[in-house]
Motif scaffolding. Structure first.
Motif, short mmCIF file in Angstrom:
data_model
loop_
_atom_site.label_atom_id
_atom_site.label_comp_id
_atom_site.label_asym_id
_atom_site.label_seq_id
_atom_site.Cartn_x
_atom_site.Cartn_y
_atom_site.Cartn_z
N VAL A 554 0.84 -1.20 0.00
CA VAL A 554 0.00 0.00 0.00
C VAL A 554 0.88 1.25 0.00
N LYS A 555 1.94 1.22 0.80
CA LYS A 555 2.85 2.37 0.86
C LYS A 555 3.47 2.64 -0.51
N VAL A 566 -6.15 4.74 -2.22
CA VAL A 566 -6.09 3.31 -1.95
C VAL A 566 -6.95 3.00 -0.73
N SER A 567 -7.71 1.88 -0.81
CA SER A 567 -8.48 1.41 0.34
C SER A 567 -8.34 -0.11 0.44
N ARG A 568 -8.92 -0.68 1.50
CA ARG A 568 -8.87 -2.14 1.69
C ARG A 568 -10.26 -2.66 2.03
N MET A 598 -15.77 -6.10 5.54
CA MET A 598 -14.76 -5.45 6.36
C MET A 598 -14.04 -4.41 5.51
N VAL A 599 -14.02 -3.16 5.94
CA VAL A 599 -13.41 -2.10 5.14
C VAL A 599 -12.58 -1.19 6.05
N ASN A 696 -8.04 -1.90 -2.93
CA ASN A 696 -8.77 -1.20 -3.97
C ASN A 696 -8.02 0.08 -4.31
N ALA A 697 -7.54 0.17 -5.53
CA ALA A 697 -6.73 1.33 -5.94
C ALA A 697 -7.45 2.08 -7.06
#
Length: 870
Positions: A554-555, A566-568, A598-599, A696-697
């Protein structure tokens, strides 16, 4: 008091059928007289002597071999006459052969398709006695949910308590990871299986002992393919393979799994390991409700009764369900040969397809084949005037109805066999295209030619020939020698409706149904892809983590200039993937199953979800406890929360998985599942990082290959073994509706073929009609009729038939889609008038062009040349 039975049977055997009744009656009269005058014994003796006395040349029936010889001579005559007829009528024969070849290529495809599906798992020695124990899970407030899996406890109880079962084996899915041998690392997936696995299934072992291969812990059995992948050409038996920190010993190498098998795996691991790992970590491994990961298969004795076993399973289910509240779990037997043909069971261990879809495809193929058969019938009956003299001469020469029927059926079979040769070439060309329609087909089907398949192809060709030729054969056979010189095409099916007209209407009805169904299906498919899901998917790429901690990834992603945000998340929504849990609302003492994702705190802004009240999650560290939850509108309706007011719901407490969570936001309803399902109550949880399955990008780039290469470079830093799995959200949504897309493509292709066949038949009918009315046209032209008037005169009948077909086809298609197909989709577009008439207009234009071109050709002919001999 009757004649000897054997003498009567002997008389029936040798006597001609035409003489038998009279002769047998006379002998019985003599027997009655002799019985009264001479007694039973002498009457029977005289009867026997009379039976032998009448064994003479004029009473003996012809030997069967003579009839057989006559039939073979007749068949030769049929073939010779049929060949001459085919060569003499090149246009009509060509239309019939090409039309039948096109339709039969579809039939060949369906035969190969069905043959593959019904051949699944037939390589198992005891396949007809193997059953899988499926599970039906039903909660009070929900519909029953069918699963291919069952609990370990159910499998153990079946082994221990139910009699009448020969063998039982347990499997568990989910084994996988990186197999490490020396410096090599290879991704492998498989299942846990107990030691009875090879006693139930006929997967042959190339190396190892099937009785002990899976008995000890840390035993692993490889397939040929996985053995070569890990060890190359070297000997795998007895070698060590490392998964994580554990070493597994290769105790067997089995032959690769056949393609037509309902289960797929790379390796088998001893079930003992699954029990050791799960029981030590969590006592729920043996729970009756742990039904999502395990499979139970049983083998019945040869005299076993599945109904008896099912009754025992029902008793077991009833006993184990007693402690459960608002939930009922039932066990159901499923025969091995039906597993691949049952797609509605969740958690399958391999590919499957719904049997209903198979029958639909078979039905569509039959319609296309019947369309070509109708062509043959129409053209054959249309040519009745030319063939009637031939039939009349045959009848005058003594031909019976069966001979006439045999002649025309033989001709149809010959044409069908000629079409089979052409259709086989089409099949070989279309096979690759058919398999490429979807990865699902490539994974599940082979469509390879085999002697059995070729035999089926021949039988289909003969069957098509009989179906196509039987009506013309019966038509000509019923004509008598007086009517044979008249126009036989006036034979009526109903009053004022000729057979030709009825078949043309049926054929064009099917064609219009195909075209209209394709247009409606395509419109609905496109609407699914562009439907407002309640959030945005534009330029979003979903990256599967495969169990990897993605902090560093992610970094690195955020440092790329093309990546905007960016998210997860645990899963990707709107694709059909569903995760559920129990939510309890303390104020009403009410609980229910809800959907969950789950977010992290970046997920909702990135996907542009709309807040009706409250706020987004606060950022938190790994160590922070979960305290907040965001819900959708359906939660408020399901629990009658805060008077359905989103603002008042903020601050309410709910319990999820034993945790008390505070509602901090309410988002507008969006589509968590596919458009087949209605929107359900949903919670969004802010959980720890290790529960996330996807990154999620949001990407903005004009050079996607370069951006992907940069992302791949960053991925290799954290996972050098597994490839980067990055998919555009829009592509994943298309894939979610792939089955619908495949059906639209198939129906569209079949509609194209049906229309081609129908117009080929129409061409033949128009050519024949214009030829037979050539003198009439010439006379009308001499009397002053214009070309436009002649075109109208000759085409109005065909256009009227097309209009009748439209009146049948369009309402039928609308009702079928509106009442049968689209009711399965909670969110679909209404059917518009334009979608119904586009197909009709296209068909009308093509028919007008075809009819007009042929009619114009005849209308422009010189009347003097046509009438000079009159």
């Amino acid at each position: 008091m009757h004649p000897p039975r054997w003498a009567e049977r002997f008389l029936e055997w040798y006597c001609r059928p035409a003489l038998l009744e009279d002769l047998q009656g006379d002998l019985h009269e003599y027997f009655e007289r002799n019985l009264k005058a001479k007694g039973l014994r002498r009457a029977r003796f005289i009867y026997i002597m009379d039976v032998f006395k009448f064994f003479r040349s004029y009473t003996v029936r012809k030997p069967e071999f003579i009839n057989l010889l006559i039939h073979w001579i007749m068949i030769g005559s049929y073939i010779k006459t049929s060949g001459r007829s085919i060569v003499r009528n090149k246009l009509f024969s060509g239309i019939n052969i090409i039309g039948l070849a096109i339709s039969m290529s579809v039939g060949l495809m369906m035969i190969a398709f069905v043959s593959d599906l019904f051949s699944y798992d037939d390589f198992h020695e005891n396949g007809d006695r193997i059953y899988r124990v499926n599970t039906t899970d039903q909660r009070t407030d929900q519909r029953p949910f069918s699963l291919a899996t069952s609990s370990v406890k159910a499998g153990r109880r079946i082994q221990e308590t139910i009699s009448g079962i020969e063998k039982v084996t347990l499997l568990r899915r989910g084994f996988g990871g990186d197999a490490k041998v020396g410096e090599a690392t290879i991704p492998i997936s498989g299942v846990w299986a107990d030691e009875a696995f090879f006693n139930v299934f006929s997967f042959p072992l190339l190396q190892g002992d099937m009785k002990t291969a899976l008995k000890e812990p840390y035993s692993i059995v490889l397939t040929e393919k996985s053995a070569k992948k890990i060890f190359g050409e070297g000997n795998a038996l007895g070698q060590s393979v490392k998964f994580d920190t554990a070493n597994y010993i290769v105790t067997g190498v089995m032959k690769d799994i056949p393609k037509l098998s309902h289960m797929r795996f790379d390796v088998l691991v001893s079930f003992v390991n699954a029990e050791m790992n799960n029981i030590s970590e969590d006592g729920s491994f043996m729970d009756w409700t742990n039904i999502y990961s395990n499979y139970t298969y049983i083998v019945l004795p040869e005299s076993g009764n599945p109904e008896h076993i099912q009754a025992s399973l029902n008793k077991l289910s009833a006993k184990e369900n007693i402690p459960l509240d608002n939930r009922k779990i039932e066990l159901k037997l499923q025969p091995l040969y039906e597993i691949a043909l049952q797609a509605k069971n969740a958690n399958p261990i391999g590919p499957s397809i719904n049997k209903i879809a198979i029958w639909i495809m078979i039905g569509l193929a039959l319609i296309v084949i019947l369309s070509a058969c109708f062509n043959y019938t129409n053209l054959s009956i249309a040519r009745s005037l030319r063939r009637s003299r031939e039939v009349g001469i045959r009848k005058v020469m003594g031909a019976k109805k069966t001979h006439v029927i045999g002649q025309f059926v033989a001709e149809a079979i010959i044409i069908s066999l000629l079409a089979l040769v052409l259709s086989l070439g089409m099949f070989l060309l279309l096979r690759t295209q058919f398999l490429s329609l979807a990865p699902f087909f490539q994974d599940m089907l082979s469509l390879d030619l085999s002697p059995r398949l070729i035999l089926w192809f021949l039988l289909m060709a003969i069957g098509v020939g009989i179906v196509a030729g039987i009506l013309p054969a019966l038509f000509f056979a019923r004509l008598n020698t007086i009517k044979v010189l008249k126009d036989a095409s006036s034979l009526q099916v109903f009053r004022h409706v000729t057979m030709r007209k009825a078949m043309i209407v049926i054929q064009y009805t099917f064609s219009l149904i195909f075209i209209t169904a394709t247009i409606i299906g395509y419109k609905q498919y496109r609407s699914f892809l562009t439907f407002d899901l309640g959030f945005t998917t534009d330029n979003i790429v979903n990256i599967k983590l495969n169990g990897v901690n993605g902090d560093f990834f992610v970094k690195d992603l955020k440092e790329l200039p093309e990546v905007e945000d960016v998210s997860r998340s645990l899963l990707v929504t709107s694709l059909g993937n569903i995760y559920g849990t129990q939510l309890k609302y303390e104020k009403l003492k009410d609980s229910a199953n809800v959907w969950v994702n789950m977010v992290d705190e970046n997920y909702l802004p990135l996907h542009q979800h709309r807040f009706l009240a409250g706020r987004n999650f606060n950022p938190k560290t790994k160590e922070a406890d979960e305290t907040e939850v965001i819900v959708n509108e359906q939660i408020l309706h399901r629990f009658n929360m805060a008077g359905h007011d989103p603002a008042k719901a903020i601050g309410e407490e709910v319990t999820i998985d034993g945790k008390k969570l505070t509602i901090v936001g309410v988002v507008k309803d969006f589509h968590y599942g596919t458009l087949e399902d209605e929107i359900q109550p949903l919670v969004l949880r802010h959980s720890s990082i290790d529960t996330y399955g996807y990154i999620n990008a949001k990407i903005k780039t004009s050079d996607w290959p370069a951006t992907f290469a940069a992302m791949e470079k960053a991925w290799k830093k954290i996972d050098p073994v597994h490839p980067l799995e990055a998919r555009f959200y829009s592509e994943q949504i298309e894939e979610a509706y792939q089955q619908f897309s495949v059906m639209v493509k198939l129906i569209g292709f079949l509609s194209f073929l049906a229309v081609c066949i129908a117009f080929m038949g129409l061409l033949g009918m128009v050519v024949f009609t214009t030829e037979t009315r050539l003198k009439e046209i010439s006379i009308r032209k001499v009397l002053g009729a214009s070309e436009r008037r002649l075109i109208y005169l000759l085409s109005k009948g065909f256009i009227a038939l097309l209009a009748i077909a439209a009146l049948i086809a369009l309402p039928a298609t609308y009702i079928f889609f509106d009442k049968v197909v689209l009711v399965n989709f909670a969110y679909h577009q209404p059917i518009h008038f334009t979608e119904l008439v586009i197909g009709l207009l296209v068909t009308l234009v093509l028919a007008t062009v075809m009819i007009g071109s042929q009619t114009l050709k005849v209308a422009r002919s010189n009347p003097a040349e046509v009438l000079k001999n009159e």
